[in-house]
Structures are given as structure tokens and as C-alpha cells.
Scaffold this motif. Structure first.
Motif, short mmCIF file in Angstrom:
data_model
loop_
_atom_site.label_atom_id
_atom_site.label_comp_id
_atom_site.label_asym_id
_atom_site.label_seq_id
_atom_site.Cartn_x
_atom_site.Cartn_y
_atom_site.Cartn_z
N ASP A 10 46.14 47.07 40.24
CA ASP A 10 45.78 45.65 39.80
C ASP A 10 44.50 45.54 39.37
O ASP A 10 43.50 46.54 39.26
CB ASP A 10 45.72 44.87 41.27
CG ASP A 10 44.61 45.34 42.30
OD1 ASP A 10 44.77 46.28 42.97
OD2 ASP A 10 43.67 44.62 42.11
N SER A 12 41.36 43.69 40.24
CA SER A 12 40.42 42.61 41.03
C SER A 12 39.37 42.12 40.71
O SER A 12 38.41 43.22 40.35
CB SER A 12 40.38 43.18 42.68
OG SER A 12 41.71 43.50 43.31
N CYS A 17 37.45 47.68 43.13
CA CYS A 17 38.54 48.66 43.66
C CYS A 17 39.49 48.68 42.30
O CYS A 17 39.44 48.12 41.36
CB CYS A 17 39.19 47.92 44.65
SG CYS A 17 39.89 46.29 44.60
N SER A 18 40.86 49.44 42.76
CA SER A 18 41.53 49.44 41.57
C SER A 18 40.97 49.76 40.19
O SER A 18 40.32 50.56 40.02
CB SER A 18 42.74 48.36 41.89
OG SER A 18 42.15 47.19 42.12
N LEU A 41 43.61 39.56 40.16
CA LEU A 41 43.40 38.88 41.52
C LEU A 41 41.78 38.34 41.02
O LEU A 41 40.99 39.01 40.48
CB LEU A 41 43.29 39.70 42.76
CG LEU A 41 44.76 40.06 43.05
CD1 LEU A 41 45.31 41.41 42.35
CD2 LEU A 41 44.55 40.26 44.77
N HIS A 44 39.49 41.29 45.77
CA HIS A 44 40.32 41.98 46.44
C HIS A 44 40.82 41.18 47.67
O HIS A 44 40.44 40.07 48.01
CB HIS A 44 40.06 43.25 46.74
CG HIS A 44 38.81 43.75 47.58
ND1 HIS A 44 38.60 43.13 48.93
CD2 HIS A 44 37.71 44.42 47.25
CE1 HIS A 44 37.37 43.50 49.43
NE2 HIS A 44 36.74 44.34 48.46
N THR A 45 41.88 41.77 48.44
CA THR A 45 42.54 40.84 49.35
C THR A 45 41.76 41.21 50.91
O THR A 45 42.24 40.50 51.86
CB THR A 45 43.92 41.23 49.77
OG1 THR A 45 44.00 42.71 50.32
CG2 THR A 45 44.63 41.13 48.35
N MET A 46 40.68 41.70 50.96
CA MET A 46 40.16 42.18 52.31
C MET A 46 38.68 41.57 52.35
O MET A 46 37.97 42.03 51.79
CB MET A 46 39.90 43.81 52.36
CG MET A 46 41.30 44.55 52.27
SD MET A 46 42.32 44.36 53.83
CE MET A 46 41.55 45.38 54.87
N TYR A 81 46.83 50.77 44.12
CA TYR A 81 47.37 49.72 44.84
C TYR A 81 48.16 48.69 43.90
O TYR A 81 47.87 48.62 42.69
CB TYR A 81 46.06 48.74 45.16
CG TYR A 81 46.61 47.56 45.99
CD1 TYR A 81 46.33 47.50 47.35
CD2 TYR A 81 46.80 46.32 45.40
CE1 TYR A 81 46.57 46.15 48.06
CE2 TYR A 81 47.04 45.10 45.94
CZ TYR A 81 46.99 45.26 47.30
OH TYR A 81 47.10 44.03 48.09
N TYR A 117 47.89 46.68 54.51
CA TYR A 117 47.09 45.60 54.16
C TYR A 117 47.94 44.24 54.06
O TYR A 117 49.24 44.29 54.03
CB TYR A 117 46.56 45.98 52.55
CG TYR A 117 45.64 47.08 52.33
CD1 TYR A 117 44.57 47.44 53.35
CD2 TYR A 117 45.96 48.21 51.08
CE1 TYR A 117 43.86 48.42 53.21
CE2 TYR A 117 45.14 49.07 51.29
CZ TYR A 117 44.08 49.49 51.90
OH TYR A 117 43.12 50.45 51.83
N GLY A 212 37.31 49.78 49.05
CA GLY A 212 37.30 50.45 48.10
C GLY A 212 36.93 51.95 47.64
O GLY A 212 37.11 52.58 46.76
N ASP A 215 39.82 54.12 46.53
CA ASP A 215 40.11 54.02 45.11
C ASP A 215 38.95 54.81 44.48
O ASP A 215 39.39 55.55 43.51
CB ASP A 215 40.03 52.49 44.71
CG ASP A 215 41.24 51.76 45.13
OD1 ASP A 215 41.99 52.38 46.01
OD2 ASP A 215 40.99 50.53 45.22
O1 PXL Z 1 41.04 49.03 47.50
C1 PXL Z 1 42.48 48.95 47.83
C2 PXL Z 1 42.90 47.51 46.97
C3 PXL Z 1 43.12 47.28 45.66
N1 PXL Z 1 43.33 46.05 45.16
C4 PXL Z 1 43.49 45.00 46.26
C5 PXL Z 1 43.28 45.24 47.39
C6 PXL Z 1 42.91 46.46 48.11
C7 PXL Z 1 42.68 46.56 49.53
O2 PXL Z 1 42.84 45.89 50.32
O3 PXL Z 1 43.48 44.01 48.27
C8 PXL Z 1 43.98 43.74 45.62
#
Ligand code: PXL
Length: 274
Positions: A10, A12, A17-18, A41, A44-46, A81, A117, A212, A215
Motif C-alpha cells: 500500500d 500510506s 511504512c510500505s 491510505l 497507516h492503521t496503527m 502489506y 493487524y 514500520g 517494512d
Molecule cells: O508496516 C506495516 C503496515 C503497512 N501498511 C499499513 C499498515 C501497516 C501496519 O499496521 O497499517 C496500512
């Protein structure tokens, strides 16, 4: 060596990350890096209060079909991811674009600290098991290894537990395994490697976790593996690279959502000259 790698993850926009990690790391290491975003996104989702998400599954398929028409071919393939079952299925559709001897590395990025997750469930785990089957190398953490094998997650573990996880992964057919996060002593973390034999790389433990880092580890591992095809060297490089990125971040309490890996990109550019 100048390889053309396809990485599918993805974007983010905020969060380090990613793809916002993979693209700079793989490019700094001197690879042509083609990205296939699986979703877009806001963060990220955390740990953020919310996030927006545009699922790009349909677009992924259109892009892959166009590349097929243009006869685009890749030397390497790296997935991280992927937000849902459809995105994993779509990523698998890119496999025919790989050259015969392409290096395939799968990071089953789906879980940490004993839990999946937020976006994922057990059906998703089954899809990730499938994509892991095509990997020359897989890069699970302990939690992900547990979901892949069905073994129980134990935060406190000994070497017997780690070896059992490695043997169980091997029994599932995965050939080269890099298992991250073995926590066997007070001040060290081990990364286990299962190729022909089992070995490990050990580095200093930092008692704070950052988003992250999986990643950052995976992307720097892939960068070094494309250069050397050596599992131990690549693991050591990625472990040290990630640790350094964490150290660059530790003194900044406002930077809680990722690590400052950009400060370490110079470590990759030597490899780019080869
Ligand atoms: O880092 C892993 C990751 C990648 N992309 C998204 C995430 C996460 C971890 O939660 O939410 C969207």
C-alpha cells in the motif's frame, strides 16, 4: 547489477511504512523500482485516530494487464502489506510478469505482538499462506510465523520454541526463512535464518517498539539480497540498518509513527555502485 524489481504494497501517505519505505530504499540501492500500489491510505492503521483508505484492487488488475500487453518483465518481486484478500489475489496475477529466474521475496506483513493487524482475519491468513508459497524467501516475525503455522504465540520463549517454529514453517514448504524478533535474552534480539542449516544474527535490543520497522527491515533485506543473494549477509545488513534507523528516532518523542530511515540511506548507496 541493475535489477528491475516489482514491489506491491500500500501507500500510506503519512507513516513511513510500505511503499514510502520500499521505494527509496530499493532505489538508493541502485535498483529500478516499479511500484504497484494496492491501496491508498491517509496514514497507516496503527495508532492514528482514524485513516482513509481507497482500495485499488481493480486498478491493480488493469495495470497488470497493461504491463502484459507491453511485455514488461521483472527480475525480482517483493510484496509487503496487502490490505485484503482481493489485493493478495491481484498481486498473484503479477507473477506471470516475472522472468524465469526472478528472485521472489514475501513479507507476510499481517501481525505483531500476538495479534493480527486491525484489517485482517483468519481467511486473510490463508491467502497470505498462498502467496508465501511462491516466495524464494519469506520474512515473518514470530507472530506471523505463529499464524502461518497455527502454533501458539508465546511472548516469552526459548530456543526450542523458535526451532519448532522454523521446522513447522519448513514443513509447510517454505524454503528460505528469515524469522525476526527472537527474544531469548535481556539485551539481545536474534534473527533466525533457515536455509540449508539454521543460523542466527544477534543484535542489541532496544526496549521500545516503532511502527514500520518490519517494512524497513524487509526493504533493506531485499536491497542487500538483490546485490548478494546471501541470506546471512542480507539479514545482518537489514538488522543493522533497522537498528540504526531506530536509534536515529529514539530521541524524538513526536516521531512515534515510524523511523527516520532516510538518515541511513547512505549505507545503501555503496551497493548501488556494484
Ligand atoms: O508496516 C506495516 C503496515 C503497512 N501498511 C499499513 C499498515 C501497516 C501496519 O499496521 O497499517 C496500512
Amino acid at each position: 547489477m541493475y535489477r528491475k524489481i516489482l514491489t506491491i504494497q500500500d501507500i500510506s501517505c503519512v507513516g513511513q511504512c510500505s511503499l514510502t519505505v520500499a521505494l527509496p530504499i530499493l532505489s538508493a540501492a541502485g535498483n529500478e523500482t516499479v511500484i504497484l500500489p494496492s491501496a491508498l491510505l491517509s496514514t497507516h492503521t496503527m495508532g492514528f485516530n482514524k485513516f482513509t483508505c481507497l482500495d485499488l484492487t481493480n486498478e491493480m488488475e488493469k495495470i497488470i494487464n497493461h504491463w502484459k500487453e507491453e511485455n514488461v518483465k521483472f527480475d525480482a518481486f517483493y510484496t509487503g502489506y496487502l490490505g485484503n484478500d482481493g489485493q493478495v489475489e491481484a498481486a498473484l496475477k503479477a507473477v506471470p510478469l516475472l522472468k524465469e529466474n526472478a528472485i521472489k521475496i514475501i513479507d507476510p506483513a499481517m501481525a505483531d505482538f500476538g495479534v493480527l493487524y486491525p484489517a485482517f482475519d483468519l481467511d486473510y491468513v490463508e491467502k497470505i499462506k498462498k502467496i508465501c508459497e511462491i516466495g524464494e524467501v519469506i520474512l515473518p516475525n514470530i507472530t506471523e510465523a505463529c499464524f502461518l503455522t497455527g502454533l501458539k504465540y508465546q511472548e516469552k520463549h526459548d530456543e526450542k520454541y523458535i526451532l519448532n517454529l522454523l521446522y513447522s514453517l519448513r514443513n509447510l514448504g517454505y524454503k528460505k526463512i528469515v524469522l525476526k524478533g527472537a527474544n531469548l535474552s535481556k539485551d539481545k534480539i536474534r534473527i533466525y535464518i533457515y536455509d540449508k542449516e539454521i543460523s542466527y544474527y544477534e543484535h542489541e535490543k532496544i526496549d521500545k517498539s516503532f511502527h514500520g520497522t518490519g517494512d524497513v527491515f524487509a526493504s533493506s533485506f531485499v536491497a542487500k539480497y538483490l546485490e548478494t543473494e546471501d541470506l546471512y549477509l542480507s539479514t545482518k545488513f537489514a538488522g543493522d540498518f533497522t537498528l540504526k534507523a531506530i536509534k536515529e528516532t529514539l530521541d524524538d518523542p513526536e516521531h512515534w509513527y515510524g523511523v527516520k530511515f532516510e538518515k541511513c540511506l547512505n549505507l545503501l548507496t555503496e551497493g548501488a555502485k556494484k
